[in-house]
Design a protein around this motif. Structure first.
Motif, PDB file in Angstrom:
ATOM      1  N   GLY A 145       0.780  -1.227   0.000  1.00 41.70           N
ATOM      2  CA  GLY A 145       0.000   0.000   0.000  1.00 41.70           C
ATOM      3  C   GLY A 145       0.813   1.280   0.000  1.00 41.70           C
ATOM      4  N   GLU A 146       2.127   1.191  -0.002  1.00 42.24           N
ATOM      5  CA  GLU A 146       2.962   2.390  -0.005  1.00 42.24           C
ATOM      6  C   GLU A 146       3.642   2.545  -1.358  1.00 42.24           C
ATOM      7  N   ARG A 147       3.688   3.771  -1.840  1.00 45.27           N
ATOM      8  CA  ARG A 147       4.330   4.069  -3.120  1.00 45.27           C
ATOM      9  C   ARG A 147       5.839   4.082  -2.937  1.00 45.27           C
ATOM     10  N   GLN A 148       6.533   3.309  -3.789  1.00 48.84           N
ATOM     11  CA  GLN A 148       7.987   3.250  -3.711  1.00 48.84           C
ATOM     12  C   GLN A 148       8.576   3.275  -5.115  1.00 48.84           C
ATOM     13  N   ILE A 149       9.795   3.820  -5.215  1.00 48.81           N
ATOM     14  CA  ILE A 149      10.529   3.820  -6.472  1.00 48.81           C
ATOM     15  C   ILE A 149      11.342   2.531  -6.532  1.00 48.81           C
ATOM     16  N   VAL A 150      11.167   1.787  -7.614  1.00 55.53           N
ATOM     17  CA  VAL A 150      11.855   0.516  -7.805  1.00 55.53           C
ATOM     18  C   VAL A 150      12.831   0.686  -8.963  1.00 55.53           C
ATOM     19  N   THR A 151      14.068   0.234  -8.799  1.00 48.27           N
ATOM     20  CA  THR A 151      15.056   0.324  -9.878  1.00 48.27           C
ATOM     21  C   THR A 151      15.458  -1.079 -10.316  1.00 48.27           C
ATOM     22  N   GLY A 152      15.921  -1.173 -11.546  1.00 48.88           N
ATOM     23  CA  GLY A 152      16.372  -2.452 -12.081  1.00 48.88           C
ATOM     24  C   GLY A 152      17.156  -2.227 -13.358  1.00 48.88           C
ATOM     25  N   THR A 153      17.570  -3.301 -13.984  1.00 42.07           N
ATOM     26  CA  THR A 153      18.327  -3.224 -15.225  1.00 42.07           C
ATOM     27  C   THR A 153      17.563  -3.959 -16.309  1.00 42.07           C
ATOM     28  N   SER A 154      17.470  -3.320 -17.459  1.00 37.03           N
ATOM     29  CA  SER A 154      16.807  -3.897 -18.611  1.00 37.03           C
ATOM     30  C   SER A 154      17.802  -3.893 -19.769  1.00 37.03           C
TER      31      SER A 154
END
Length: 141
Positions: free
Chosen positions: A120-129
């Motif tokens: 329920g909390e907004r979070q910034i998610v990072t990754g590699t594509s």
């Protein structure tokens, strides 16, 4: 008589034309249409100078009513335009990436950021594509 009616129409309509917000024109159109309709309706009542008074009252009353309706519609349009701009900015921020080449595979890769709701909390998610041979992008971590 016509000059008096046109003066009443101008008093109601002219200030409205300068106040279009967010590029909206519904306030001006509402004021002008309301004043015209009110004047037409008012002219159906009374006789002699009473008819002129009723026409002027119709112009002013219709203009004020049309103005209020137009302002409400313009305000709704402005709110939607601001919301759309905020959504566009969010998409741009989420799609920013830094491109680099993966030394092990030689593929073009980029770091990506996205917004996710976790518990329920907004979070910034990072990754590699990384770009696949067919041109598509695939998350690698």
């Amino acid at each position: 008589m016509r000059a008096l009616i046109l003066a009443a129409f101008a008093v109601v309509a002219v200030p409205t034309l300068a106040h279009a917000q967010c590029g909206g024109n519904k306030t001006a159109i509402g004021t002008l249409a309301g004043a015209a309709g009110g004047g037409l309706l008012g002219s159906q009542f009374g006789g002699g100078s009473g008819k002129t008074a009723m026409t002027i009252a119709g112009v002013v009353g219709g203009g004020v009513l049309g103005n209020q309706v137009g302002q409400r519609l313009d305000a709704e349009d402005c709110a939607e335009q601001r919301a759309a701009a905020a959504r566009r900015q969010q998409r741009v921020a989420e799609q920013r990436s830094a491109a680099y080449h993966d030394p092990s595979s030689g593929r073009a890769c980029r770091e990506v950021q996205s917004t996710a709701f976790i518990h329920g909390e907004r979070q910034i998610v990072t990754g590699t594509s990384c770009r696949e041979p067919d041109g598509s992008w695939k998350m690698v971590d």
